[in-house]
Scaffold this active site. Sequence first.
Site, PDB file in Angstrom:
ATOM      1  N   TYR A   1       1.009  -3.995 -11.316  1.00 38.95           N
ATOM      2  CA  TYR A   1       0.078  -2.866 -11.450  1.00 38.95           C
ATOM      3  C   TYR A   1      -1.005  -3.113 -12.496  1.00 38.95           C
ATOM      4  O   TYR A   1      -2.150  -2.740 -12.296  1.00 38.95           O
ATOM      5  CB  TYR A   1       0.854  -1.571 -11.763  1.00 38.95           C
ATOM      6  CG  TYR A   1       1.656  -1.125 -10.562  1.00 38.95           C
ATOM      7  CD1 TYR A   1       1.053  -0.390  -9.544  1.00 38.95           C
ATOM      8  CD2 TYR A   1       2.986  -1.497 -10.403  1.00 38.95           C
ATOM      9  CE1 TYR A   1       1.758  -0.022  -8.407  1.00 38.95           C
ATOM     10  CE2 TYR A   1       3.705  -1.137  -9.262  1.00 38.95           C
ATOM     11  CZ  TYR A   1       3.074  -0.399  -8.275  1.00 38.95           C
ATOM     12  OH  TYR A   1       3.772  -0.049  -7.147  1.00 38.95           O
TER      13      TYR A   1
ATOM     14  N   GLU B   1       4.903  -4.905  -4.263  1.00 33.79           N
ATOM     15  CA  GLU B   1       4.224  -3.633  -4.561  1.00 33.79           C
ATOM     16  C   GLU B   1       2.934  -3.916  -5.299  1.00 33.79           C
ATOM     17  O   GLU B   1       2.905  -4.715  -6.234  1.00 33.79           O
ATOM     18  CB  GLU B   1       5.055  -2.727  -5.494  1.00 33.79           C
ATOM     19  CG  GLU B   1       6.186  -2.012  -4.858  1.00 33.79           C
ATOM     20  CD  GLU B   1       6.937  -1.099  -5.837  1.00 33.79           C
ATOM     21  OE1 GLU B   1       6.329  -0.611  -6.817  1.00 33.79           O
ATOM     22  OE2 GLU B   1       8.139  -0.901  -5.615  1.00 33.79           O
TER      23      GLU B   1
ATOM     24  N   HIS C   1      16.924   0.699  -5.180  1.00 33.79           N
ATOM     25  CA  HIS C   1      15.672   1.182  -5.780  1.00 33.79           C
ATOM     26  C   HIS C   1      16.029   2.434  -6.585  1.00 33.79           C
ATOM     27  O   HIS C   1      15.584   3.532  -6.303  1.00 33.79           O
ATOM     28  CB  HIS C   1      14.624   1.441  -4.696  1.00 33.79           C
ATOM     29  CG  HIS C   1      13.205   1.428  -5.188  1.00 33.79           C
ATOM     30  ND1 HIS C   1      12.231   0.626  -4.639  1.00 33.79           N
ATOM     31  CD2 HIS C   1      12.584   2.121  -6.172  1.00 33.79           C
ATOM     32  CE1 HIS C   1      11.069   0.828  -5.260  1.00 33.79           C
ATOM     33  NE2 HIS C   1      11.259   1.743  -6.192  1.00 33.79           N
TER      34      HIS C   1
ATOM     35  N   ARG D   1       8.633  -2.570   3.933  1.00 32.77           N
ATOM     36  CA  ARG D   1       9.646  -2.670   2.879  1.00 32.77           C
ATOM     37  C   ARG D   1      10.127  -1.265   2.526  1.00 32.77           C
ATOM     38  O   ARG D   1       9.314  -0.404   2.174  1.00 32.77           O
ATOM     39  CB  ARG D   1       9.039  -3.335   1.633  1.00 32.77           C
ATOM     40  CG  ARG D   1       9.958  -3.304   0.430  1.00 32.77           C
ATOM     41  CD  ARG D   1       9.290  -3.882  -0.816  1.00 32.77           C
ATOM     42  NE  ARG D   1      10.214  -3.915  -1.930  1.00 32.77           N
ATOM     43  CZ  ARG D   1      10.070  -3.230  -3.071  1.00 32.77           C
ATOM     44  NH1 ARG D   1       9.015  -2.464  -3.273  1.00 32.77           N
ATOM     45  NH2 ARG D   1      10.971  -3.317  -4.014  1.00 32.77           N
TER      46      ARG D   1
ATOM     47  N   GLU E   1      12.990  -3.974  -9.626  1.00 35.40           N
ATOM     48  CA  GLU E   1      12.581  -3.757 -11.008  1.00 35.40           C
ATOM     49  C   GLU E   1      13.733  -3.428 -11.966  1.00 35.40           C
ATOM     50  O   GLU E   1      13.804  -2.310 -12.503  1.00 35.40           O
ATOM     51  CB  GLU E   1      11.529  -2.647 -11.083  1.00 35.40           C
ATOM     52  CG  GLU E   1      10.294  -2.906 -10.243  1.00 35.40           C
ATOM     53  CD  GLU E   1       9.175  -1.902 -10.485  1.00 35.40           C
ATOM     54  OE1 GLU E   1       9.406  -0.891 -11.162  1.00 35.40           O
ATOM     55  OE2 GLU E   1       8.051  -2.139  -9.987  1.00 35.40           O
TER      56      GLU E   1
ATOM     57  N   ASN F   1       6.114  -7.031  -8.266  1.00 39.68           N
ATOM     58  CA  ASN F   1       5.413  -5.751  -8.290  1.00 39.68           C
ATOM     59  C   ASN F   1       4.414  -5.815  -9.428  1.00 39.68           C
ATOM     60  O   ASN F   1       4.788  -6.034 -10.582  1.00 39.68           O
ATOM     61  CB  ASN F   1       6.380  -4.587  -8.542  1.00 39.68           C
ATOM     62  CG  ASN F   1       7.303  -4.331  -7.361  1.00 39.68           C
ATOM     63  OD1 ASN F   1       7.195  -4.992  -6.327  1.00 39.68           O
ATOM     64  ND2 ASN F   1       8.215  -3.384  -7.512  1.00 39.68           N
TER      65      ASN F   1
END
Length: 471
Positions: A311, A374, A134, A90, A179, A309
């Site tokens: 985290y 991600e 991005h 990606r 995002e 994504n």
Amino acid sequence: MNATTPQPLSLPPVAVPGLPADFRWGVATSAYQIEGAAAEDGRTPSIWDTFCRVPGAVIRGEHGDVACDHYHRVAEDVELIAGLGVDTYRFSLAWPRIQPGGGGPANAKGLDFYKRLIDELHGKNITPWITLYHWDLPQELEDAGGWPARDTAYRFADYAALAYEALGDRVEHWTTLNEPWCSAMLGYDSGVHAPGRTHFPDAIRAVHHLLLGHGLASRRIREAAGDNPLELGITLNLGTATPETDSEADREACRRADGLGRRIYLDPLVHGRYPEDVVADLARRGAQLPVRDGDLETIAAPLDVLGVNFYSGTLFSGTTEDGATEDADGLPVTRGVRRDLPRTAMDWEITPGSLTELLLRLERDYGVPTVITENGAAFDDTVAADGSVPDADRTAYVADHIAAVAAARERGADVRGYFAWSLMDNFEWAYGYDKRFGIVRVDYDTQARTLKDSAKWYRDTIRLTRGTPAP
Ligand code: FCB
């Protein structure tokens, strides 16, 4: 993990139970974070080139002029990716490389670079997965108003169409935005990301125009694709909101955080409507979504896949540390509460269970197939005397999150892939080169790439999970 936390022991790679042989495995990067060659072959500045020059905006005034010099090292980097045994890479296209200035025809030299990269990937049997945006908005479009201006959504759709027209014959997997929460809130509200503006109502206008841009671009891409195979989606940064206590105030804080962090994106994208409670929260803060007739139908374009994504998850309280439920502006308090949990070098709490929770919730409320586009962690790596990078902390992070994905699958979540962030250390936005997220180490003086232990673990885990013999 801070200095007082003991390093976890290195984990041996084993097959991950619950993940099928056709599970998609990848690594991810983005253009501005790795490419460098900022002024080469016709590329014009993006908002990040400009922002990096603002004193104090980025640690040590660092920027992406050279970054990992990936622009000049495509063959070597694809070799590196192939060596990891992943099936998917990606990456993002730099809008100002493909369409300098943000308008007009495509720049053939910019496209050539991506064609070269894609051909190298195909040559190694690696599937390219393109992200169109991005965060590198051409500076001219910011000067014309940026994402708070409606026209930017139309400019984005034009660029998307141009990129698809040039590369659609060789790439099947397309993500419109990475995002949008970060583009809108970090870019236009807190101002810690480019373009560094701080006006909440503008950030909310940006939210709507980003989503509109996604919808318009999706329509153009689908039309152009015709009967060609296409998997089209958007990537959101998603977490979880857990109330600190069962109090009404804490549950309300979670509702607000979830509204502004997730439902304001997911509800229009999947259900074609903005959540009423979020619209009311925004009105209390003097902001409104500039919706025009037909916009919501456009935004709710069919989604083949939702990129996630992840985290960290967050604990929320509805009171200040002093117990007040309203802030100085008379607004209800939504406060993230620090827990006594292990943390990464970003100071983000390590909460793999939240990923399982998130994926089950997405399945229940939205029902779109997901791919983890991600997941990963920054740690302060050390290089051993023999040149190896024994990053047991990163390996443990990745292993725990892959296990969390498998747990969600076993409980019914349709999650189809996992991409490690990131292939290699790179320009981590406002943190410059300070935070290292790579599973491959980059020595920025020599541009040498070295597999960290986590990369070797990832490679062997993929192989064992797929059940393919060792090379
Ligand atoms: C995400 C970004 C990515 C990287 C990671 C750490 O928000 O998409 O570019 O910065 O965080």
